[in-house]
Each structure stands twice: as C-alpha cells, then as structure tokens.
Design an enzyme around this catalytic site. Sequence first.
Site, PDB file in Angstrom:
ATOM      1  N   PRO A   1       0.750  -1.107   0.134  1.00 11.69           N
ATOM      2  CG  PRO A   1      -0.272  -1.385   2.108  1.00 11.69           C
ATOM      3  CD  PRO A   1       0.780  -1.940   1.350  1.00 11.69           C
TER       4      PRO A   1
ATOM      5  CB  SER B   1      -0.074   1.873  38.711  1.00 14.89           C
ATOM      6  OG  SER B   1      -0.806   1.421  39.930  1.00 14.89           O
TER       7      SER B   1
END
Lengths: 306, 624
Positions: free
Chosen positions: B103, B532
């Site tokens: 592509p 976190s």
Amino acid sequence: MPTAVTTKLSPHLKRLEAESISIIREVAAAFRNPVMLYSIGKDSGVMLHLAMKAFAPGKPPFPLLHVDTTWKFRDMIEFRDRIAREYGLDLLVHVNEEGLRRGISPITSGSALHTQVMKTEALKQALDKYGFDAAFGGARRDEEKSRAKERIFSFRSAGHGWDPRNQRPELWNLYNTRIRQGESIRVFPLSNWTEFDVWDYVLAENLPVVPLYFARPRPVVRRSGTWIMVDDDRLPLNPGEQPEMRWVRFRTLGCYPLSGAVESRAETLPEIIAEMRAARTSERQGRLIDTDEEASMEKKKREGYF
Amino acid sequence: MDTNAYAVEQSTRGLLRFLTCGSVDDGKSTLIGRLLHDSQQIMEDTLSALEKESRRHGTTGEEIDFALLVDGLEAERQQGITIDVAYRFFNTPRRSFIVADTPGHEQYTRNMATGASNSDLAIILIDARKGVLTQTKRHSYICSLLGIRHVVVAVNKIDLVGFSQEVFERIAGDYLSFAASLGFRSIVPIPISARYGDNVTTRSGNMPWYRGTTLVSHLETVDVEGDAAARPFRFPVQWVNRPSLDFRGFSGTIASGRVAVGDRVVVAASGKASQVTRIVTADGDLPEAGAGEAVTLVLADEIDIARGDLLCPPAARPAVADQFAAHLLWMDEEALLPGRQYLMRIGNLWTPCSVTAIKHGIDVNTLEHQPARQVELNGIAFCNLSTAQPVPFDPYEENRATGAFILVDRFTNRTAGAGMIAFPLRRATNIHHESTLVDKAARAALLGQRPVVLWFTGLSGSGKSTIAKLVEQALHRAGRLTYTLDGDNVRHGLNRDLGFTDADRVENIRRIGEVAKLFADAGVMVLCSFISPFRAERQMVRELLEPGEFLEIFVDTPIEECMRRDPKGLYAKAKSGAIPNFTGIDSPYEAPEAPEITLRTLGTTPEALAQEVLRQLRERRHPV
C-alpha cells in the site's frame, strides 16, 4: 511414505519445500494442540507429505482432521482412509450432525447454505470440540485474490472470525504465534506455492493423488456450463437429463454435485501438467461455490471458512 | 514445450522476490496486473470476471482495470486503494517471481514494511506528472532500512507527458541525488506506461531515445544473490526432534553459511561445543547443507540445547548481549513507550524486552533526526533495548536473518514493532550478578517475616492511600517492618524529573517497581499506593518480583464517587483543563483483570477494608 524419488527437485521446489517444512515445524513447536486439515485433494496431499518430511525420522506430532460433508466423491473417502493408514496417522472425521438432521444438502439447500453449514460451521464445531489452537490448511495465495492477502500465520478471534483489515504484520520469517485462550491461528504452509508448483512437486516426489484428477470415462451431466459427475444415486436428474460417459477429469475436488469436471484425455501426471500449461482457465473455475457472489471467498473466510 | 525441456528450464531458473511501492495512484497495482497479463498468468475466466468488475468499480472507463486484479479485499475495491500487502506469482522462461504489492498510504506503512522484509528488490513507481514525492522518499528509506539493496525507479504514466525524455531524465536525476545516502547497490531508472505496456515486457516504439533495458528483462537478469552462503554458519534451533530414545536431533532452517558433517559448532549463548555427526533429512543424510535448507542436525555430545538457541562455528560467533541499539519501526496503534515491557522474538527465541532509551526519532519524509519521547504508529526511531536474557545476534546489515526481531504487545499479542539491530551496547559476558552469602531469605528470617509488595491501584480519590496507611499501622503494631512508597515520597525526589505523559507514567512505575524490589530484597513488607493506570506496567512490576510476592489490590471506586470526594480538588481542576492527562478525565485507567484483592469502597469503611487486606495476608500465611 513414498520414498521412490524419481526426479531431483528443482532449486525452486527445494526452496518452497524448505519454507513449508519450517512453517510446519514452527507450529509443532509453538502451539499446544495443533491439527492438520486434510481435504484429500492434491494440496492437502503435498502438505501432508511435507509434514512427514518435517519430523523425520519421527512422525508429525498432530492428528489429521477431515470435515466431511457426506457429499464427497466415493473415490475421495477411499483414498483418505488408505492414506491415513499408510502414513500411520490419527485421522479425525467430523460431520455436522445437526446439519444432517436439518436436511442440509447441496441439492436442496443450494451451495451457499450447504457450504456455510456443512463446511464452515462443521469446521468450527470440530475446532471447538477438540480445543485446537492452530489448524493447518492447504490454501495457496495464487488461488484467489482474498487469499493473496492472507498471512501465513493468520489470526482468528475466539469466534473463529478473520478480520482482513486488521491483520498482524508478518515480517521476515518471525511469525507471531502468541494467542490468548480461545483464540487460534490458521496456518498456510503452501502460501507461496502455485498450482504448477504443486503438480510439479507431485510428479517429482511421485506422490499418490485421488484418481479423479486423471481423465477416465465417467458418467456426467451438463450443468451451468460444466460437467457434473453422477457419483451415486442421490443426484436428481432434471427432466430429459441423461448421464453420458465422457472422458473427464477434475482440477479441484470437493462435494461432487458442486465440482465441475473438464473434458480431457490426460491420463498421467506429465499429461496433466502439459494440459495445464496450455489451459486458459483457472482451477477454481470448476468450483461452483466461489462464484455465488462477488468477494464471496472473503465473506466466507471472515465467517470462519478455511 | 515438452516436459523434458520444461524440467531443464525448471532446474535453471532462480527466484526473485520483489515489491512494488510508491505513492498512492502511481499505478503499483496496475503494473502488477500488467506483469501478470503479459506473462500470461491471467486465465480467461479471471479476465472475464475482471471485465465485469472493471465496469462496476473500475477507474479506467471501458478498459480493463488491472488494479482490481490485485486489490483482493472488498474494502479495497470499493475505496479503490490498496490496504494490505498482496502476494502474486508469475514466471517468465528465465525466472520465477514473487511480487509483494504494497500500500502507498502512510497509515498502512507497516504493511509496506511487511512486503519489504522478504524482498530483494524494490520497484519504486513515480508518476511522471508528479515527480519525486514525500511518499517516494519514505518508501525508499524504509526499503533501505529493511536491507533492500537493488532498486528500479519506474517512471510511470510516461504516456501522459508525451513520452518526454526531458521529464524522465529530470525525475531520474532527482531520485539519484536523493537516494545517494541510502546505500543501494543498484538504481535503475526505466520510463514505462503500466497501463499500455511500454517498456514493461516489450520495448516501446514511443521512446526511441531510451536505450536501456525493459523492466521485465532487468528483473530477469538482475543479480541480487545475497552472499547468504558466504556468511558464517548460523542455525537457529527451531525444534528438538526426539522421536525415540535412540535419536536426538536439532531441526531448523540454516539462516546463513554452510555446515558439513564433522564441523565443530558451539551454542552461541552458552559457549558449549560439539561436532556435527549427521545432517538428517527425510530423503536421506546429507554430507553438507547450506543457507535456506531445512535440516536436522545430530551432534556428537549430549549438550544442553533448546529451541531458541543459535548454533554457530567456534571461530565466527555472533554477538551475545542483553543490551543493544536498533532501528525500530512501530506498527501498533498504541505508541511505543520506553520502559514498557514487550515480548521480543529474535530467531526462534522469545524473551521479555524493553526500550531503555529512544536515541532519536527519524522523520521518514526528510530523513532528519529529531528528539522523541515515544514512537507512534508507523514511526521509526533509533533506540537502545534491553532484554531479560542475553540474546545472540548479528548486525542486521551483515545478516538479515539473525539481526531482525519483532516486538509483541504482552496484552493484546499484536505485532507491535519490527527491529533491525545495529550493534551491541555491552557484552553479556561482562555482567556479573554478585552472589552474596547474606541473601533475601537470611534478611527476612532476621525480621521474622516474609517480604511482600502490596500494590494499591485505583483512580485518584479512590481511597488507596487512606487504606494503605491503616494497613501499615496495623502491620507496625504487629511488629512487622514496613515501608510505604507513594506519590508524596517518590514524586518529590527520585521521580522529580517526570511529568504525566504516558511515557513518563511508564518510567515512573518502572522506577517505583525497581525500588519496591530492592525493599523486598531487604525483607521489608512494602506498601505501594499509585494510580498506576496501565496493566502493562503493573504486570512488569509483578514480573520483577518472585511468584506470590506481588499482591495487586484494586481499590474499586466509581469515578463519579471519586469526583464527588475530590479530596485534593484535582478533578475540578482537570475538568477545567488546568491539569492535562488526568486519569479518568483525558487519560485512560485500565482496571486490573485478575487482581489478588478487590476492595469495593462504596457502602463500607476504610477500616473494614484494611481488615480485609490483613485477613488476606493471614490467608497467605503472613505472620500479621
């Protein structure tokens, strides 16, 4: 396995053979529970032979699986059982019993529904039943244009779906074999082989193939521009239709009411190859199931077809 | 042709793998369609199906649109663009070819790289009306990066500029001056019209000024034979073949060089040596074998060899290192973050790996170096990497087979990056982990406790720190030595240099994880209280520690409740835009999938939840 090598392999075939062997070994090393789809055709035969080579002097550490629609040519079933016996491998045969109960057949249901239920659904049933996490198929990229886009290690979601727009990039020969529980990989060791390569290899390695590939006089009827073989008495004849004996052979094999034969006198492998080199039509032309609609192969593959 | 002549021809031709690339609409697919058509690979039924489709989706009016032949996906045909790489096969009497049609759009660069990774030659198409574009440069650079050394510059649509010699020579000159630094061994410009076939298979009568070769003739004769056979022997062990007690062989494909019976070989990583006694194939034993052959080696000695090991000659060994520099092409939607752990596959070896530093990003359009903190989809960067174990490799420039690796996302299992190793940063043999007599077990025994890391994760305001403080007080009362790591004592010191971007959040947690590990090594019970937000980093900390040492505690409070509480007034600020990258507002929180402990805070008290943590610790036989 056949050992009488009659012709030395060309460098081209040797390269293809080595690539396929490497792919097959990779699956055995990386997956917990692989299976090899065996469809009895020439491509399956080559793939199986390569698997035997890959693990010599041992045997392939996985079984064979045949998804039987109950409409295969009788010659195919006979050949299948003989091969499994000669190679000494486990052969699993799966039939979609529910589809049989519902009376699905290529005659009454049409090829699209028959393929969907007796091949695609049946395959998914079998993969789920045994919990296979990798399945080999003998498809080649030169067969069809959506296949030309497929990876060698082709990821399937937990529902066996293929997402052609979001395939994993596959660089070098560093295959990504990582999957989560329930997901699986379809593996195509013959991706880079062409139809010519397959026949050249069958000839060079003297591999057995189903006799239907060779021209013989067979009872056929003319339908949709091709010859359909009357393999048993389940094929209803149209008014005025009369089976006639003709010299025909098949370029691809499947369910007999859906497999068109070509007229031919090619009775040996060299004659088949010579005929192909002169041919001007593709092998899938004889398959009635691919032309149901445009992009039909891609659609079937997204649903889980091989 | 009779079959004998055919067999002779079969045995002499070689294989060329190439790709077509270039900008969108430069005619890549059309060229492949033309090559297939001219080499008579397109059968009558395919051609008639193509005519039907050309009328429906095609862009060539009444004529056949060859692009539809290779754009195999429904979405591609509808949009008229190539999304994914397609492989096509054709042959001429002199050679067989595998073409990767790749592509042009920048968003599909990874698929273009996929095609380039296995190719020996690139056809770079340039639209004669447009000349060298940024995409031409980008593709040329990627080809060069992936080790392609032979390029054909196909100046296409030459018919649309009146077959002009001047236009052709200007474009060829532009390209040559741009590509001078890319290390190509051959660059061959050819003026063509893919649509009409000029100079593709047959010489064009429209360009008498052009005296060079046709495209097909060049492809048939170009010598791309890498020196794979001349390079040192490399054998990545793929599968240990042990069908019975009498046979133990090592199966794999020879990556480079040759091996013969009697050769001495060593395992690259361990240095253990042996001798090849047999080269086994299904068709009988071989006296010797070379690059590309799939064989099974039997060795004289029972040395430890497993899948992932690399066999090599004692006198020509690869580098073995756990830190090295590499070019990285990123292929995942989720950006590469330094410090995050990925799985690396190199040869047949899988090992955890992280990028320790991005030396610089590379602007693929200008080839300029630029500073980078992360690498986005389709981005290219030069990085330092660190692996969990020493890996054997050769620089990619010297050996494509042993210098390439991929990175896989640990959670999604997507193929996230492709790497090409440049050089080792330090030899693994120089690392010595000091083994000391006073070890972790000895220290923990002195304290009468077992080390553990209680990792509280959850949204800001979910109650992590409140609960952690109560747990720590109770442990202290029970005579246990504890330490708490939280934003207050980490952000102001150790991690003072970090902000709140995704990359910094990853580095923040990595450092905290390493510190927690040291405390655990000292025998301490560690309480960590951090938002976190990413699963990958929590997983990384988990893997730093021994099994059972890491307890993930999910403090589960709905965001609405956190916003209502808003103890520090942060949500109000984040919503007003004063704090960017705030978890839950404009930065994601990935809830744990299988935490050891889940604390649902609604309808209960912090004291009750702290008791639940203590109960769980006792259940795991901690003396508390």
